[in-house]
Design a protein around this motif. Sequence first.
Motif, PDB file in Angstrom:
ATOM      1  N   ARG A   1       0.819  -1.209   0.000  1.00 48.98           N
ATOM      2  CA  ARG A   1       0.000   0.000   0.000  1.00 48.98           C
ATOM      3  C   ARG A   1       0.853   1.258   0.000  1.00 48.98           C
ATOM      4  O   ARG A   1       0.499   2.266  -0.610  1.00 48.98           O
ATOM      5  CB  ARG A   1      -0.931  -0.012   1.215  1.00 48.98           C
ATOM      6  N   GLU A   2       1.987   1.220   0.694  1.00 51.69           N
ATOM      7  CA  GLU A   2       2.885   2.382   0.688  1.00 51.69           C
ATOM      8  C   GLU A   2       3.386   2.684  -0.718  1.00 51.69           C
ATOM      9  O   GLU A   2       3.512   3.831  -1.112  1.00 51.69           O
ATOM     10  CB  GLU A   2       4.092   2.133   1.612  1.00 51.69           C
ATOM     11  N   ILE A   3       3.679   1.638  -1.460  1.00 43.91           N
ATOM     12  CA  ILE A   3       4.277   1.818  -2.782  1.00 43.91           C
ATOM     13  C   ILE A   3       3.232   2.143  -3.841  1.00 43.91           C
ATOM     14  O   ILE A   3       3.423   3.033  -4.677  1.00 43.91           O
ATOM     15  CB  ILE A   3       5.063   0.546  -3.176  1.00 43.91           C
TER      16      ILE A   3
ATOM     17  N   THR B   1       9.679  12.496  -2.161  1.00 43.64           N
ATOM     18  CA  THR B   1       9.271  13.080  -3.428  1.00 43.64           C
ATOM     19  C   THR B   1       7.759  13.230  -3.460  1.00 43.64           C
ATOM     20  O   THR B   1       7.055  12.772  -2.561  1.00 43.64           O
ATOM     21  CB  THR B   1       9.709  12.179  -4.598  1.00 43.64           C
ATOM     22  N   ASP B   2       7.246  13.880  -4.483  1.00 47.87           N
ATOM     23  CA  ASP B   2       5.800  14.039  -4.608  1.00 47.87           C
ATOM     24  C   ASP B   2       5.135  12.695  -4.860  1.00 47.87           C
ATOM     25  O   ASP B   2       5.736  11.766  -5.391  1.00 47.87           O
ATOM     26  CB  ASP B   2       5.470  14.982  -5.771  1.00 47.87           C
ATOM     27  N   GLY B   3       3.872  12.609  -4.490  1.00 46.44           N
ATOM     28  CA  GLY B   3       3.091  11.429  -4.818  1.00 46.44           C
ATOM     29  C   GLY B   3       3.309  10.240  -3.916  1.00 46.44           C
ATOM     30  O   GLY B   3       3.149   9.103  -4.355  1.00 46.44           O
ATOM     31  N   VAL B   4       3.668  10.463  -2.650  1.00 44.57           N
ATOM     32  CA  VAL B   4       3.777   9.347  -1.709  1.00 44.57           C
ATOM     33  C   VAL B   4       2.374   8.825  -1.440  1.00 44.57           C
ATOM     34  O   VAL B   4       1.525   9.540  -0.919  1.00 44.57           O
ATOM     35  CB  VAL B   4       4.438   9.814  -0.397  1.00 44.57           C
ATOM     36  N   PRO B   5       2.084   7.557  -1.806  1.00 43.87           N
ATOM     37  CA  PRO B   5       0.685   7.099  -1.793  1.00 43.87           C
ATOM     38  C   PRO B   5       0.186   6.495  -0.492  1.00 43.87           C
ATOM     39  O   PRO B   5      -1.013   6.413  -0.274  1.00 43.87           O
ATOM     40  CB  PRO B   5       0.666   6.041  -2.904  1.00 43.87           C
ATOM     41  N   GLY B   6       1.082   5.999   0.392  1.00 40.08           N
ATOM     42  CA  GLY B   6       0.640   5.186   1.521  1.00 40.08           C
ATOM     43  C   GLY B   6       0.530   5.917   2.837  1.00 40.08           C
ATOM     44  O   GLY B   6       1.113   7.000   3.022  1.00 40.08           O
TER      45      GLY B   6
END
Length: 250
Positions: free
Chosen positions: A47-49, A141-146
């Motif tokens: 989920r983090e990735i 960086t931008d866009g860390v999803p988790g």
Amino acid sequence: MRYEILGQLRVIDGSNSKTIRAQKVEILLAALVARSDQVVSTDQLIREIWGDDPPRSATAGLYVYISQIRKMLGHCGEETSPVLTRPPGYMLLTLGSDEIDLLDFKRLMREGRAHLRSGAYEAAMSSFEDALALCRGPFLTDGVPGPILKGLRTWLNEAQLECMESLIEARMALGYHRELVSDLYLLSTEHPLREAFHRQLMMALHRSECRGDALLVYQRARRTLREELGVEPGTALQDVQRAILMDEGR
């Protein structure tokens, strides 16, 4: 070994420093560092990735990224990788000599708060300055999803602001009022809804014999809070305004 995630992630072993160019590998290692010495499940890492919509190949991809991290850390001087397989996932094992900048930041914040409470303003100032110096730039960086790293980024943003507020409080207690005015103008503009910076700016201006400017800061803060949030300034900000008005009337 030193792990640094308060900025671009890097791993330092003596004079050798390694960074990670692949975003997904960087996110994976950052999550393991953030939860060092704790098991992070495979599902959590996926989920983090990839967030809430991982590809079918996510589990296989995670194995590849773990292998890459183990290889990289092995090149940093470790005979065996500190990334261990521990059901239901993986953990980053830190040894006695290992360091993590995030833990250093938290320790310095605790020390700074304790010094501030006890009136040891020079020591408090040093602790808060050292803590802020660890923050080398934007978190990852931008866009860390988790949720692990999103939560850490939210916490870190708030902690840095608290650290700056406390540092200013210590500096003001040591008499650096005039020197703080320009920085506080900038901070109150960058964070217009954070009343503490407006309050500190008013106090710095007042103590620098710029009472009129201090009262204008209050009016600006009040207008912003009413327009953006529909609320009046809090008690602390009102108390400073009242103290300045009472002082002018003497």
